[in-house]
Scaffold this active site. Sequence first.
Site, mmCIF file in Angstrom:
data_model
loop_
_atom_site.group_PDB
_atom_site.id
_atom_site.type_symbol
_atom_site.label_atom_id
_atom_site.label_comp_id
_atom_site.label_asym_id
_atom_site.label_seq_id
_atom_site.Cartn_x
_atom_site.Cartn_y
_atom_site.Cartn_z
ATOM 1 C CG HIS A 306 35.268 -4.317 17.786
ATOM 2 N ND1 HIS A 306 34.856 -5.532 17.305
ATOM 3 C CD2 HIS A 306 34.136 -3.602 17.992
ATOM 4 C CE1 HIS A 306 33.542 -5.552 17.219
ATOM 5 N NE2 HIS A 306 33.081 -4.390 17.625
ATOM 6 C CG HIS A 349 34.791 -6.399 8.180
ATOM 7 N ND1 HIS A 349 33.852 -5.591 8.751
ATOM 8 C CD2 HIS A 349 34.196 -7.614 8.047
ATOM 9 C CE1 HIS A 349 32.731 -6.259 8.955
ATOM 10 N NE2 HIS A 349 32.914 -7.484 8.531
ATOM 11 C CD GLU A 355 30.086 -10.178 7.716
ATOM 12 O OE1 GLU A 355 29.489 -9.107 7.965
ATOM 13 O OE2 GLU A 355 31.292 -10.341 7.938
ATOM 14 C CG HIS A 379 27.249 -6.206 4.073
ATOM 15 N ND1 HIS A 379 26.754 -6.115 5.353
ATOM 16 C CD2 HIS A 379 26.911 -5.056 3.456
ATOM 17 C CE1 HIS A 379 26.152 -4.943 5.509
ATOM 18 N NE2 HIS A 379 26.239 -4.290 4.371
ATOM 19 C CG HIS A 385 30.462 -5.145 5.132
ATOM 20 N ND1 HIS A 385 31.175 -6.090 4.425
ATOM 21 C CD2 HIS A 385 30.225 -5.696 6.346
ATOM 22 C CE1 HIS A 385 31.364 -7.161 5.175
ATOM 23 N NE2 HIS A 385 30.803 -6.945 6.350
#
Length: 453
Positions: A306, A349, A355, A379, A385
């Site tokens: 990803h 992560h 964010e 976050h 999160h």
Amino acid sequence: MTRHELPKGMIRAPSTVGTHEGYMPGFGNDFETEALPDALPQGQNSPQKCNYGLYGEQLSGTAFTAPSHQNERTWCYRIRPSVKHTHRFTKIDLPYWKTAPNVERDVISLGQYRWDPVPHSEKPLTWLSGMRTMTTAGDVNTQVGMASHIYLVTDNMRDEYFFSADSELLVVPQEGRLRFCTELGIIDLEPKEIAILPRGLVYRVEVLEGPCRGFVCENYGQKFQLPGRGPIGANCMANRRDFKTPVAAFEDREVPSTLTVKWCGEFHETKIGHSPLDVVAWHGNYAPCKYDMRTYCPVGAILFDHPDPSIFTVLTAPSGVEGTANIDFVLFRERWMVAEHTFRPPWYHRNIMSELMGNIYGIYDAKPKGFIPGGLSLHNMMLPHGPDRNAFEGASNMELEPEKLDNTMSFMFETRFPQHLTRFAAQEAPLQDDYIDCWKDLEKKFDGTPGTK
């Protein structure tokens, strides 16, 4: 008022259709437009006398001596110079619009937060009275950082005008349609589109279809620009040709009006005897623009793993530290997922960036429940999160075949600065007190056996 009608007294450039395509301010382009023939001087910027008795005035978005590839300015040919106003500035209060630094001692910003959509008010709200600040970061006085806002708009600004000396505004509609009547022309905006309103640009906001709700990123620092594509090359992600800026349109109206200015986090008001949207012609590369997010071409992994979410960056505002943005605007839209042997949703992560995410429509794959259209989550930097239990179990055990993520559009305002909650975000906005519970059912799966899945 229908979609293509102009406000009373507004004239649009006769040879164009409302927006100029294939143009994004700040990239060396120089665009010119005029609403009356020969209103735009040719061969020089400041002739001794302008046609139609117009005044020449420059609007500068960078220092005069900025490098040529970064230099931004627009020459405006207007009915009256913008310095003309009838009263000194007086301070006014817009209590829900906050500016960094804004650290509330009794508000805790450390945590994982999520909000339901901020409900509409029964009171009529304009662009100014309907702005609700959720977070602030950095310091407006040193021109670094940002603020995030929710706007709730049900009423037109009538003979009311505004500009921010502090910031450019990135506007992300979620519900309803707005019209931005600016000095340099008209931008109609609806969900799935964004607009950028430069620092210093005068405008008023009208409701085309309400009620209107959306998100705003207020950027105190360097302007938003397209990210470098590196090995991706010349195509995909956001393409310059899809950014559009308005054509000249002016008002010649002698009517008592109010001009509000945001300066160093405070709001000031003055009276003028006319509409300030009286620019008959202009040329330059400092202008508002809009972008249709349906034209964003995502790039992703086609074999395994990803990629970092930075692969979905639409716009970035540099910080002066290479590779570390003051703000990134990131878009998660419909796309195919094809990676093999891969956990496909965003992984767990912790990040040096803070964010703030908003949902425009549909379902976000890492949070199938609770993160609904119009909602927000935060976050903050270095706080862990990731997917909730249902998303984790589903992605871990699904049969991996090509899958189309449909009916989804979420975004992220990401900054290198910690984002501090406002009192409104902490105490008045519909905070989901149980948000942290979405991770409580994550199970210990470790049993010490090699190869256990």
